[in-house]
Design a protein around this motif. Structure first.
Motif, mmCIF file in Angstrom:
data_model
loop_
_atom_site.group_PDB
_atom_site.id
_atom_site.type_symbol
_atom_site.label_atom_id
_atom_site.label_comp_id
_atom_site.label_asym_id
_atom_site.label_seq_id
_atom_site.Cartn_x
_atom_site.Cartn_y
_atom_site.Cartn_z
ATOM 1 N N SER A 3 0.825 -1.213 0.000
ATOM 2 C CA SER A 3 0.000 0.000 0.000
ATOM 3 C C SER A 3 0.854 1.256 0.000
ATOM 4 C CB SER A 3 -0.935 -0.023 1.216
ATOM 5 O OG SER A 3 -1.713 1.144 1.269
ATOM 6 N N GLY B 182 2.107 2.152 -3.331
ATOM 7 C CA GLY B 182 1.101 2.615 -4.273
ATOM 8 C C GLY B 182 0.423 1.522 -5.063
ATOM 9 N N ALA B 183 0.508 0.258 -4.626
ATOM 10 C CA ALA B 183 -0.153 -0.831 -5.341
ATOM 11 C C ALA B 183 -1.657 -0.768 -5.126
ATOM 12 C CB ALA B 183 0.392 -2.181 -4.861
ATOM 13 N N SER B 184 -2.408 -0.972 -6.198
ATOM 14 C CA SER B 184 -3.859 -0.971 -6.107
ATOM 15 C C SER B 184 -4.338 -2.277 -5.478
ATOM 16 C CB SER B 184 -4.484 -0.802 -7.489
ATOM 17 O OG SER B 184 -4.115 -1.880 -8.332
ATOM 18 N N LEU B 185 -5.641 -2.331 -5.187
ATOM 19 C CA LEU B 185 -6.196 -3.527 -4.562
ATOM 20 C C LEU B 185 -6.075 -4.743 -5.477
ATOM 21 C CD1 LEU B 185 -7.749 -4.940 -2.310
ATOM 22 C CD2 LEU B 185 -9.875 -4.109 -3.335
ATOM 23 N N ARG C 158 -3.961 -5.215 -7.918
ATOM 24 C CA ARG C 158 -2.557 -5.598 -8.065
ATOM 25 C C ARG C 158 -2.054 -6.302 -6.803
ATOM 26 N NH1 ARG C 158 1.732 -4.547 -11.279
ATOM 27 N NH2 ARG C 158 3.802 -4.484 -10.316
ATOM 28 N N THR C 159 -2.504 -5.848 -5.654
ATOM 29 C CA THR C 159 -2.111 -6.501 -4.411
ATOM 30 C C THR C 159 -2.623 -7.932 -4.361
ATOM 31 O OG1 THR C 159 -2.151 -4.366 -3.256
ATOM 32 C CG2 THR C 159 -2.239 -6.367 -1.903
#
Length: 294
Positions: free
Chosen positions: A193, A196-199, A201-202
């Protein structure tokens, strides 16, 4: 007395390298494990052996173990004498099992993520709701489902079975995936997080590889439940969407039970589940033991 105690006492370093004592119950537990394993495998071995016997040898009492082997049971199953092909029911079972399992995973993983890593409010009530859907016996909902399917013109349709199998396996998958996702370290997600990883992508890059054994275990169990389901398939299908378990029941006729033919059919129908289990064996063991040792 004091000197004797001092001579026999082990220092911490000596105790660390001392060989562990063998439990006296170890051999007995090993023998018991072998006995239980053979007890469970013996009926399967007997079914496979009977499938290679003729109907006359399979019906003898006591059964003839060393009777001549033949492929007549398998030839009859594949329609060499009856003309009834098993491929449409097998393809229907494969289609319903695979597609319903994929839909279950697509729905269960985000739900389990919200209930474990990003817990929603009153998540325990949500989990109890999922569990409560399995408390109703399947036969109690059979008549309403039949009437609804008849009203919308979905009888003898494979897509109806896909929807039913998805709804039946979804609560189990959510419970299993939540226990697997609860083992994901929160620090890794916080680092993602911050980067800057999106949901999405996570989930795809970080969470999915960690819980891959759990996904394999969940998908295999859902696949087995869908493949073995008989009640809904028996009532809601006829010829077009007939599944493999329903096709097996056609071998029990008014003329009697032909053991060799039924055993051959059962062996063939069991092969996809066995192949899937062996293919995902490593992931399955890791998934079932994930979180068991703290």
């Amino acid at each position: 007395m004091t000197a004797t105690v001092e001579r026999t006492a082990l220092t911490p370093s000596e105790a660390a390298v001392a060989p562990p004592r063998r439990s006296r119950s170890g051999p007995l537990l090993g023998i018991l494990a072998w006995f239980v394993g053979i007890l469970f495998v013996l009926p399967v071995v007997w079914m496979v052996l009977t499938s290679f016997h003729s109907e006359t040898d399979a019906a003898t009492n006591p059964p003839s173990v060393f009777a001549p082997l033949t492929l007549d049971g398998y030839l009859n199953f594949f329609g060499s004498t009856t003309g009834a092909s098993p491929w449409p029911p097998l393809l229907n079972s494969m289609t319903a099992s695979v597609l319903s399992t994929v839909l279950v995973l697509v729905l269960a993983i985000p739900a389990a993520y919200a209930l474990s890593i990003r817990p929603v409010r009153k998540w325990t009530d949500v989990m109890f709701f999922f569990l409560s859907t399995k408390m109703l016996p399947v036969v109690a909902g059979l008549l309403p489902v039949y009437l609804i399917a008849q009203g919308i013109g979905m009888l003898d349709n494979i897509w109806l079975l896909i929807v039913l199998y998805t709804s039946m396996n979804l609560p189990i998958a959510v419970w299993m995936m939540r226990s697997f996702l609860a083992e994901v370290p929160v620090e890794i997600l916080e680092a993602a997080s911050v980067d800057g990883a999106s949901l999405l992508r996570t989930l795809r890059v970080i969470v999915m590889p960690i819980v891959l054994p759990g996904i394999a275990a969940t998908s295999l169990i859902c696949f087995i439940f869908s493949w073995n389901e008989l009640l809904f398939a028996r009532v809601l299908t006829a010829t077009v969407a007939q599944t493999a378990p329903v096709f097996l029941t056609s071998f029990v006729t008014s003329q009697g039970l032909f053991l060799a033919k039924v055993c051959a059919a059962a062996v063939v129908v069991s092969l996809p589940v066995l192949i899937a289990g062996f293919a995902a064996q490593d992931k399955l063991v890791q998934g079932l033991s994930l979180g068991a040792v703290k």
